[in-house]
Design a protein around this motif. Structure first.
Motif, short mmCIF file in Angstrom:
data_model
loop_
_atom_site.label_atom_id
_atom_site.label_comp_id
_atom_site.label_asym_id
_atom_site.label_seq_id
_atom_site.Cartn_x
_atom_site.Cartn_y
_atom_site.Cartn_z
N THR A 33 -80.86 20.67 -41.77
CA THR A 33 -80.60 22.10 -41.75
C THR A 33 -81.75 22.78 -42.47
OG1 THR A 33 -78.20 21.75 -41.81
CG2 THR A 33 -79.02 23.94 -42.40
N ASN A 34 -82.39 23.72 -41.82
CA ASN A 34 -83.54 24.38 -42.43
C ASN A 34 -83.06 25.53 -43.31
OD1 ASN A 34 -85.95 25.98 -42.88
ND2 ASN A 34 -86.88 24.79 -41.24
N PRO A 35 -83.37 25.50 -44.61
CA PRO A 35 -82.89 26.57 -45.49
C PRO A 35 -83.42 27.94 -45.13
CG PRO A 35 -84.46 25.14 -46.63
CD PRO A 35 -84.13 24.47 -45.34
N SER A 36 -84.58 28.00 -44.47
CA SER A 36 -85.12 29.32 -44.10
C SER A 36 -84.22 30.03 -43.10
CB SER A 36 -86.54 29.19 -43.55
OG SER A 36 -86.56 28.48 -42.33
N SER A 37 -83.58 29.27 -42.21
CA SER A 37 -82.64 29.89 -41.27
C SER A 37 -81.37 30.35 -41.96
CB SER A 37 -82.30 28.92 -40.14
OG SER A 37 -83.28 28.93 -39.14
N GLU A 38 -80.92 29.57 -42.94
CA GLU A 38 -79.73 29.99 -43.70
C GLU A 38 -79.99 31.32 -44.40
OE1 GLU A 38 -78.94 26.65 -46.24
OE2 GLU A 38 -77.71 25.66 -44.71
N ILE A 39 -81.20 31.49 -44.92
CA ILE A 39 -81.54 32.74 -45.61
C ILE A 39 -81.63 33.89 -44.61
CG2 ILE A 39 -83.40 33.89 -46.88
CD1 ILE A 39 -83.88 31.12 -48.24
N ALA A 40 -82.28 33.66 -43.46
CA ALA A 40 -82.38 34.71 -42.45
C ALA A 40 -80.99 35.16 -41.99
CB ALA A 40 -83.20 34.22 -41.26
N LEU A 41 -80.10 34.21 -41.75
CA LEU A 41 -78.76 34.54 -41.29
C LEU A 41 -77.94 35.22 -42.39
CD1 LEU A 41 -77.98 31.33 -39.21
CD2 LEU A 41 -78.57 33.60 -38.34
N HIS A 42 -78.18 34.85 -43.64
CA HIS A 42 -77.49 35.50 -44.75
C HIS A 42 -77.86 36.99 -44.80
CE1 HIS A 42 -75.64 35.67 -48.81
NE2 HIS A 42 -76.56 36.60 -49.02
N LEU A 43 -79.10 37.32 -44.50
CA LEU A 43 -79.56 38.71 -44.57
C LEU A 43 -79.22 39.52 -43.33
CD1 LEU A 43 -83.06 37.98 -46.11
CD2 LEU A 43 -81.19 39.18 -47.25
N ASP A 44 -78.83 38.85 -42.25
CA ASP A 44 -78.53 39.54 -41.01
C ASP A 44 -77.46 40.61 -41.21
OD1 ASP A 44 -78.70 39.90 -38.14
OD2 ASP A 44 -76.75 38.91 -38.02
N GLY A 45 -77.76 41.84 -40.77
CA GLY A 45 -76.80 42.94 -40.87
C GLY A 45 -76.93 43.76 -42.14
N GLU A 46 -77.71 43.31 -43.10
CA GLU A 46 -77.92 44.09 -44.32
C GLU A 46 -78.85 45.27 -44.02
OE1 GLU A 46 -79.10 42.16 -47.86
OE2 GLU A 46 -77.56 40.58 -47.75
N THR A 47 -78.84 46.25 -44.92
CA THR A 47 -79.73 47.39 -44.82
C THR A 47 -80.61 47.44 -46.06
OG1 THR A 47 -78.12 48.65 -43.51
CG2 THR A 47 -79.89 49.90 -44.58
N VAL A 48 -81.90 47.57 -45.87
CA VAL A 48 -82.86 47.71 -46.96
C VAL A 48 -83.71 48.94 -46.68
CG1 VAL A 48 -84.88 46.72 -48.12
CG2 VAL A 48 -82.96 45.25 -47.48
N ALA A 49 -83.69 49.89 -47.61
CA ALA A 49 -84.49 51.11 -47.49
C ALA A 49 -84.29 51.78 -46.12
CB ALA A 49 -85.96 50.81 -47.74
N GLY A 50 -83.05 51.86 -45.68
CA GLY A 50 -82.74 52.53 -44.42
C GLY A 50 -83.07 51.73 -43.17
N HIS A 51 -83.51 50.49 -43.34
CA HIS A 51 -83.86 49.62 -42.21
C HIS A 51 -82.80 48.54 -42.06
CE1 HIS A 51 -87.67 51.64 -42.77
NE2 HIS A 51 -88.25 50.95 -41.80
N LEU A 52 -82.35 48.35 -40.83
CA LEU A 52 -81.37 47.31 -40.54
C LEU A 52 -82.08 45.97 -40.37
CD1 LEU A 52 -78.42 46.54 -39.80
CD2 LEU A 52 -79.02 47.05 -37.42
N ILE A 53 -81.57 44.95 -41.03
CA ILE A 53 -82.16 43.62 -40.92
C ILE A 53 -81.47 42.84 -39.80
CG2 ILE A 53 -82.60 41.42 -42.08
CD1 ILE A 53 -82.56 42.93 -44.72
N ARG A 54 -82.28 42.27 -38.93
CA ARG A 54 -81.76 41.32 -37.97
C ARG A 54 -82.32 39.95 -38.34
NH1 ARG A 54 -82.45 40.50 -31.41
NH2 ARG A 54 -80.93 38.81 -31.29
N GLY A 55 -81.45 39.08 -38.83
CA GLY A 55 -81.85 37.73 -39.21
C GLY A 55 -81.52 36.75 -38.11
N VAL A 56 -82.50 35.95 -37.71
CA VAL A 56 -82.37 35.06 -36.56
C VAL A 56 -82.84 33.66 -36.94
CG1 VAL A 56 -83.05 34.64 -34.17
CG2 VAL A 56 -82.79 36.98 -34.98
N ALA A 57 -82.08 32.66 -36.51
CA ALA A 57 -82.50 31.27 -36.63
C ALA A 57 -83.20 30.88 -35.34
CB ALA A 57 -81.30 30.36 -36.90
#
Length: 235
Positions: A33-57
């Motif tokens: 399991t690649n930890p970088s994908s776990e991090i991307a998916l964890h951030l998916d849907g969050e908002t930072v400085a008015g920008h929506l994050i799309r996290g993809v594995a």
């Protein structure tokens, strides 16, 4: 962002890599399991400085374009404002903000049954791209929240470099204003413990905070990087 989406906020693409290294001679390079994908998916849907994050594995066979192109094609003409690829670099003790992606695939071990030995990421494309992210501002911002980070001048020639090159090449080729680049992340402690290594590690929670901070810095420095020497040495 996606077909039929009614969300008109600017968005940030964060990608993580899939499992790899099952044929690597060093057990520390094998990731079920690649930890970088776990991090991307964890951030998916969050908002930072008015920008929506799309996290993809990302899952791909021969080239990252197999996974990245469908994401960009489905964006309804609204490319991401920022695109940050994530990957793990075993043995590096800090978050590494990559400066350069090269048009070379020269793998340390076979991946998906194929081991490139000097072939290009894209035939006939430029020899290299510089990150269009504000790499020094990002490294400084991550250090500012108490997480070790450095500018790195080489993303190597494996899958992570291919992802970074693909993001930058597609943005250039399609005329996107997307600011793109790549962060290499240290091993998480669980991986180091599982292989009995004495190598460096960083808690996943800190890595997640580092990526959030990188996104915020990229948005805040949309007009360019800070003018400071990187002051880092790579031999």
């Amino acid at each position: 962002m996606t077909t039929g989406s009614t969300d008109d906020r600017p968005w940030v693409l964060v990608t993580g890599n899939g499992a790899y290294g099952d044929t690597a001679e060093r057990v520390g390079w094998q990731y079920d399991t690649n930890p970088s994908s776990e991090i991307a998916l964890h951030l998916d849907g969050e908002t930072v400085a008015g920008h929506l994050i799309r996290g993809v594995a990302l899952e791909w066979d021969r080239t990252p374009a197999e996974a990245i192109d469908p994401i960009l094609d489905a964006a309804d003409g609204r490319p991401p404002a920022v695109a940050i690829g994530l990957g793990v670099f075993s043995g590096r003790p800090t978050v590494s903000v990559e400066r350069t992606a090269v048009n070379v695939r020269d793998f340390q071990f076979a991946d998906g049954g194929h081991r490139p030995a000097g072939e290009p990421v894209f035939a006939g494309a430029p020899a290299a791209y510089l990150a269009t992210l504000p790499i020094k501002a990002i490294a400084q911002a991550i250090r500012g929240v108490g997480i070790p980070a450095l500018v790195s001048n080489s993303a190597s020639t494996h899958g992570c470099n291919s992802v970074m090159y693909t993001l930058l090449h597609r943005a250039a080729e399609r005329g996107f204003p997307t600011r793109a680049g790549f962060l290499h992340l240290p091993d998480p402690p669980a991986h180091v413990a599982s292989v009995g290594s004495d190598g460096p590690s960083m808690a996943v929670e800190l890595q997640i905070e580092a990526v959030r901070t990188a996104i915020a810095a990229a948005i805040a420095h949309s007009d360019g990087d800070i003018e400071l020497p990187a002051n880092e040495w790579e031999w």
